[in-house]
Enzyme design. Structure first.
Site, mmCIF file in Angstrom:
data_model
loop_
_atom_site.group_PDB
_atom_site.id
_atom_site.type_symbol
_atom_site.label_atom_id
_atom_site.label_comp_id
_atom_site.label_asym_id
_atom_site.label_seq_id
_atom_site.Cartn_x
_atom_site.Cartn_y
_atom_site.Cartn_z
ATOM 1 N N HIS A 163 -5.523 -6.102 14.865
ATOM 2 C CA HIS A 163 -4.424 -7.034 14.565
ATOM 3 C C HIS A 163 -4.153 -7.061 13.062
ATOM 4 C CE1 HIS A 163 -2.172 -10.904 15.219
ATOM 5 N NE2 HIS A 163 -2.496 -11.050 13.943
ATOM 6 N N GLU A 164 -5.204 -7.258 12.279
ATOM 7 C CA GLU A 164 -5.046 -7.328 10.833
ATOM 8 C C GLU A 164 -4.701 -5.960 10.246
ATOM 9 O OE1 GLU A 164 -4.845 -10.088 9.378
ATOM 10 O OE2 GLU A 164 -5.641 -11.378 10.958
ATOM 11 N N HIS A 211 -0.989 -5.505 10.342
ATOM 12 C CA HIS A 211 -0.344 -6.206 9.224
ATOM 13 C C HIS A 211 -0.477 -5.374 7.942
ATOM 14 C CE1 HIS A 211 0.564 -9.827 11.383
ATOM 15 N NE2 HIS A 211 -0.683 -10.224 11.521
#
Length: 377
Positions: free
Chosen positions: A30-31, A34
């Site tokens: 997820h990170e 980003h």
């Protein structure tokens, strides 16, 4: 048995390890999404942490400080230009902050949305990928067909001639539908067999075996002299082999169909929060409940762990997309609101909105933990 003993009994060391690994991988990717979308648009990333809390290890690479932190409960990415910058001090000597004008802040609205949306989309893609692998390897469950997995020796089912591998396609002359209502909730059609065995009367099962269909008729009483009667079968959905394209299509369809179910689950959770209802709710689990589910899956099979990974990634994606300030969805909402308005909120307005959102999320997390623990009282 006290509360701590009850919690310890519900969890296993292997289950806890798998919980950390599954949640850690989902959060890391997820990170990482980003991070990738920010770097792709020329925005620097100051730090990337696997885990939270005190930093154990750190290393600079490609302009980013990569960290391994103590608590394996998530992670974070620090994108340049997202945090407020200090702009002097006020008359009381307190620091004054303002919106940044560099890095992430200089991106257009759609560039910002792309960075914020990347994390939840990564979790959706991971869930779809895991489902595709599962469907390709194990086949696709057919909701309108119940496969008998085993028959207990000496049971009523054995006397009726039912065998492992038989597929029930109709009950009492009616084809099994795709969905039914069981105990007030929507369920796949094959679970209607359970409802049928909960009613007294004549039963007729249409059973496929070896390419032929046969009818098995019998009289049934769910209870005799107050004792519950068992037919003596273990069953589940029939499974159809699937090619990769079919598996991908089914994974996408399953994801779309999961949206209203997940939203209802979150809506139910919010309603319970506002009414302080701590009663059991199987649709949403907290950290202890999640670890318990993973512990049970770890003791079952690797594919059960994959299924848990699918559910956790879907939950993480949909939760982060909720329009709550502090979450990715709330940040996206503020970006789009500023674009439509022609100017962003003032710094004090944005800080107040984000603080309220953060407080709500923390309250929600505390409520879920308390509800988790209350199950053991």
């Amino acid at each position: 048995m006290n509360v701590l003993q009850g919690i310890a009994a519900a969890l296993t060391p292997l289950g806890l390890l798998w919980t950390v690994l599954i949640i850690g991988l989902a959060t890391f990717l997820h990170e990482l999404a980003h991070y990738a979308l920010a770097r792709w648009q020329g925005v620097a990333v100051k730090s990337f942490s696997v885990g939270m809390g005190p930093v154990l290890l750190r290393r600079d690479w490609r302009g980013t400080e990569w960290r391994l932190s103590l608590l394996p409960i998530g992670g974070y990415v620090e994108i340049d230009g997202m945090a407020p910058v200090e702009d002097g001090v006020n008359a009381q000597g307190q620091p004054v902050y303002r919106h940044p004008t560099h890095g992430f802040a200089r991106l257009g609205a759609w560039g910002k949305v792309a960075v914020l949306l990347a994390g939840p989309l990564m979790n959706l893609l991971l869930a779809i990928g895991l489902m595709t692998v599962t469907f390709t390897a194990q086949g696709i469950p057919a909701p309108d067909r119940a496969r008998i997995e085993s028959v207990q020796a000496g049971s009523r089912a054995a006397a009726l001639g039912l065998q492992a591998g038989d597929v029930v396609t109709a009950i009492d002359g009616q084809d099994i539908p795709d969905t039914v209502t069981v105990d007030g909730a929507a369920a796949p059609g094959w679970e209607s067999l359970r409802s049928s065995l909960g009613r007294a009367g004549s039963r007729t099962l249409s059973v496929e075996r070896g390419g032929q269909t046969r009818t098995i008729a019998f009289d049934w009483q769910p209870t005799v002299n107050g004792q519950r009667q068992l037919l003596g079968i273990r069953y589940g959905p029939d499974v159809q082999p699937a090619s990769v394209p079919v598996a991908v299509g089914t994974a996408l369809t399953t994801t779309v169909e999961a949206v209203p179910q997940v939203l209802r689950a979150f809506g139910n959770l919010f309603a319970r929060l506002f009414t302080l209802n701590l009663s059991s709710d199987e649709s949403v689990s907290g950290p202890i409940g999640t670890a318990q589910i993973v512990s049970q899956a770890a003791a079952t099979s690797p594919w059960a762990l994959v299924q848990v990974g699918v559910l956790l990634n879907l939950s993480l994606a949909f939760f982060n997309l909720l329009p709550i300030p502090g979450l990715d969805g709330g940040r996206i909402l503020l970006v789009l609101f500023g674009a439509l308005r022609g100017r962003p909120l003032t710094f004090s307005q944005e800080q107040a909105v984000n603080f309220a959102g953060f407080a709500f999320v923390m309250t929600l997390m505390l409520f879920v933990v308390v509800r988790d623990v209350s199950r053991f009282f």
